[in-house]
Design an enzyme around this catalytic site. Sequence first.
Site, short mmCIF file in Angstrom:
data_model
loop_
_atom_site.label_atom_id
_atom_site.label_comp_id
_atom_site.label_asym_id
_atom_site.label_seq_id
_atom_site.Cartn_x
_atom_site.Cartn_y
_atom_site.Cartn_z
N HIS A 133 0.87 -1.19 0.00
CA HIS A 133 0.00 0.00 0.00
C HIS A 133 0.91 1.23 0.00
O HIS A 133 1.61 1.48 -0.98
CB HIS A 133 -0.94 -0.11 1.21
CG HIS A 133 -2.08 0.87 1.27
ND1 HIS A 133 -2.43 1.69 0.24
CD2 HIS A 133 -2.97 1.14 2.28
CE1 HIS A 133 -3.48 2.44 0.60
NE2 HIS A 133 -3.82 2.12 1.84
N HIS A 149 -2.40 -2.62 -9.32
CA HIS A 149 -3.39 -1.96 -8.48
C HIS A 149 -4.61 -2.86 -8.39
O HIS A 149 -4.94 -3.54 -9.36
CB HIS A 149 -3.79 -0.60 -9.08
CG HIS A 149 -4.47 0.29 -8.11
ND1 HIS A 149 -5.83 0.20 -7.85
CD2 HIS A 149 -3.99 1.27 -7.31
CE1 HIS A 149 -6.13 1.09 -6.94
NE2 HIS A 149 -5.04 1.76 -6.59
N ASP A 162 2.44 5.65 -6.85
CA ASP A 162 3.68 5.71 -6.08
C ASP A 162 4.91 5.30 -6.86
O ASP A 162 6.01 5.25 -6.31
CB ASP A 162 3.53 4.90 -4.79
CG ASP A 162 2.79 5.74 -3.77
OD1 ASP A 162 2.78 6.98 -3.94
OD2 ASP A 162 2.20 5.18 -2.85
C1 LIG Z 1 -1.15 3.71 -3.24
C2 LIG Z 1 -1.26 2.26 -3.39
O1 LIG Z 1 -1.56 1.59 -2.43
S1 LIG Z 1 -1.05 1.64 -4.91
C3 LIG Z 1 -0.33 0.03 -4.68
C4 LIG Z 1 1.08 0.15 -4.21
N1 LIG Z 1 1.70 -1.18 -4.11
C5 LIG Z 1 2.67 -1.59 -4.95
O2 LIG Z 1 3.10 -0.89 -5.87
C6 LIG Z 1 3.24 -2.95 -4.65
C7 LIG Z 1 3.32 -3.81 -5.89
N2 LIG Z 1 2.00 -4.19 -6.36
C8 LIG Z 1 1.32 -5.23 -5.80
O3 LIG Z 1 1.80 -5.92 -4.90
C9 LIG Z 1 -0.08 -5.55 -6.35
O4 LIG Z 1 -0.22 -5.02 -7.64
C10 LIG Z 1 -1.21 -5.01 -5.45
C11 LIG Z 1 -1.11 -5.66 -4.06
C12 LIG Z 1 -1.13 -3.50 -5.30
C13 LIG Z 1 -2.55 -5.36 -6.07
O5 LIG Z 1 -2.59 -6.73 -6.14
P1 LIG Z 1 -3.84 -7.56 -6.71
O6 LIG Z 1 -5.06 -6.78 -6.69
O7 LIG Z 1 -3.88 -8.84 -5.95
O8 LIG Z 1 -3.38 -7.78 -8.21
P2 LIG Z 1 -4.04 -8.78 -9.21
O9 LIG Z 1 -4.35 -10.07 -8.55
O10 LIG Z 1 -5.20 -8.14 -9.87
O11 LIG Z 1 -2.85 -9.01 -10.23
C14 LIG Z 1 -3.09 -9.36 -11.55
C15 LIG Z 1 -1.85 -9.96 -12.16
O12 LIG Z 1 -0.81 -8.98 -12.15
C16 LIG Z 1 0.32 -9.47 -11.45
N3 LIG Z 1 0.88 -8.37 -10.68
C17 LIG Z 1 0.22 -7.53 -9.86
N4 LIG Z 1 1.07 -6.62 -9.38
C18 LIG Z 1 2.29 -6.89 -9.91
C19 LIG Z 1 3.56 -6.29 -9.79
N5 LIG Z 1 3.74 -5.20 -9.02
N6 LIG Z 1 4.60 -6.82 -10.46
C20 LIG Z 1 4.42 -7.88 -11.26
N7 LIG Z 1 3.23 -8.51 -11.42
C21 LIG Z 1 2.18 -8.01 -10.74
C22 LIG Z 1 -0.20 -10.54 -10.54
O13 LIG Z 1 0.83 -11.48 -10.21
C23 LIG Z 1 -1.28 -11.15 -11.42
O14 LIG Z 1 -0.66 -11.97 -12.39
P3 LIG Z 1 -1.29 -13.40 -12.79
O15 LIG Z 1 -2.70 -13.12 -13.19
O16 LIG Z 1 -0.41 -13.85 -13.90
O17 LIG Z 1 -1.20 -14.22 -11.54
O1 LIG Z 2 -6.95 2.27 -3.79
C1 LIG Z 2 -6.07 1.49 -3.43
O2 LIG Z 2 -6.24 0.25 -3.31
C2 LIG Z 2 -4.70 1.98 -3.15
C3 LIG Z 2 -4.47 3.36 -3.64
O3 LIG Z 2 -4.20 3.59 -4.79
C4 LIG Z 2 -4.61 4.46 -2.70
O4 LIG Z 2 -4.96 4.24 -1.53
O5 LIG Z 2 -4.36 5.61 -3.11
#
Ligand SMILES: CC(=O)SCCNC(=O)CCNC(=O)[C@H](O)C(C)(C)COP(=O)(O)OP(=O)(O)OC[C@H]1O[C@@H](n2cnc3c(N)ncnc32)[C@H](O)[C@@H]1OP(=O)(O)O
Ligand SMILES: O=C([O-])CC(=O)C(=O)O
Length: 377
Positions: A222, A261, A314
């Site tokens: 997050h 996301h 981010d």
């Molecule tokens: C402000 C915020 O909070 S924005 C989020 C900030 N967090 C990050 O940048 C951390 C990296 N990102 C992640 O860990 C994830 O994308 C999350 C936790 C934010 C969202 O995860 P989920 O909703 O579970 O993603 P979702 O299941 O829809 O993923 C879809 C596919 O993309 C892949 N994927 C998702 N994020 C990433 C990533 N950062 N790098 C590579 N692959 C990814 C998943 O492995 C999945 O692949 P698959 O279908 O082949 O198994």
């Molecule tokens: O909406 C989310 O899951 C995470 C995010 O981008 C935020 O909190 O700004």
Amino acid sequence: MTDNVKINRGLKGVYFERSGVSDIDGAAGTLQYRGYSIHDLAKHATFEEVCHLLMKGELPNAAEIAAFDAEMRAARSVPDAVLDIIRVCKDGHPMDVLRTAVSALAALEPDSLATGEEAFLRNGMRLTAQVPTLVAAHEAIRSGRDPVAPDDSLGHAANWLWMLKGEKPSDNAARLADVDFVLHAEHGANASSFAARVTVGTEANLHGAIVTALSTLAGPAHGGAAEDVMKMVKEIGTPDKAAEYVKTKRANREAVTGFGHRVYRAEDPRARHMREGVRKLGEEMGAPEWYEILQAVVEAMKPYSRHGLNVNVDFYSGVIYQLHGIPMDLYVPIFAIGRMPGWVIQCIEQQRGNILIRPLTLYNGPEPREWVPIDAR
Ligand SMILES: CC(=O)SCCNC(=O)CCNC(=O)[C@H](O)C(C)(C)COP(=O)(O)OP(=O)(O)OC[C@H]1O[C@@H](n2cnc3c(N)ncnc32)[C@H](O)[C@@H]1OP(=O)(O)O
Ligand SMILES: O=C([O-])CC(=O)C(=O)O
């Protein structure tokens, strides 16, 4: 009997409530706060106007913003006892220190314990004004300096930079921080806002809910992503190493931080403003290499983007903070400063017609069994 129960792990795609605050279209990649496009707000609005829009429901007119701003500016200082607590735990991660300081405010300011809409708004405005003071005071104390007192002549973002660095920021630096706060101000049922709502669902007070939100924001999935992106950029070192880095990550099935996301399948609409910010600031400061590394990572991720895997807000923000000379462990607290009005309004919405949030887990443990005395186990 339970075989047909559908489990929504991570509550993916589940609507749990209605909200009149922000609207996200993940497929189109759009975001609006109370009907206003994030692009218009990032271009034209100040953070204070956005706070008014989110917390009070409408963009303010001139008289309204003057009164609102005066109330926020008057609320920036914190009790000395909180600064003493920060001194005691100064070596902790700034997010842990901020959470502890907000908790201390709840114990030291009796009004913090009040519940109900008016109390939440009053406390929410005060806390929104105080959080930058707490973050900046911690940075000063751990660097061996005295905390810098808030300056009432400065707006929210400029005052935060003033307290952080002890020098008046340029108009450009203050506006960039302002836009950063606007972009981070609110985002629906994200993990930290949802967690805050769960706390309010038990009829707890606002400060308690904000402590919950801060705990939840801190994780790398997050709010912690910006810090991790900066670590990644430093590890990559030069743009030509980005492809190899991404290849290794994906071969190990590891996430590349700053991508992905839960809701967006198109690019996170906030990212474009941060991208522009990094590009311009890097050029102005004679340090274009950070932007080039980030863009090389984006290029290297293209083959893996078939599911709509794009950068999130981010991906770029860490480098902006880096260029401003802000320590990496302050990146999440900066997100928290921006997210304050979003948390406050989500808590206010939750306590209108409040309901305890309490979903179910489907039991898959052992069948009922006989009690076994300790010496027979
Ligand atoms: C402000 C915020 O909070 S924005 C989020 C900030 N967090 C990050 O940048 C951390 C990296 N990102 C992640 O860990 C994830 O994308 C999350 C936790 C934010 C969202 O995860 P989920 O909703 O579970 O993603 P979702 O299941 O829809 O993923 C879809 C596919 O993309 C892949 N994927 C998702 N994020 C990433 C990533 N950062 N790098 C590579 N692959 C990814 C998943 O492995 C999945 O692949 P698959 O279908 O082949 O198994
Ligand atoms: O909406 C989310 O899951 C995470 C995010 O981008 C935020 O909190 O700004």
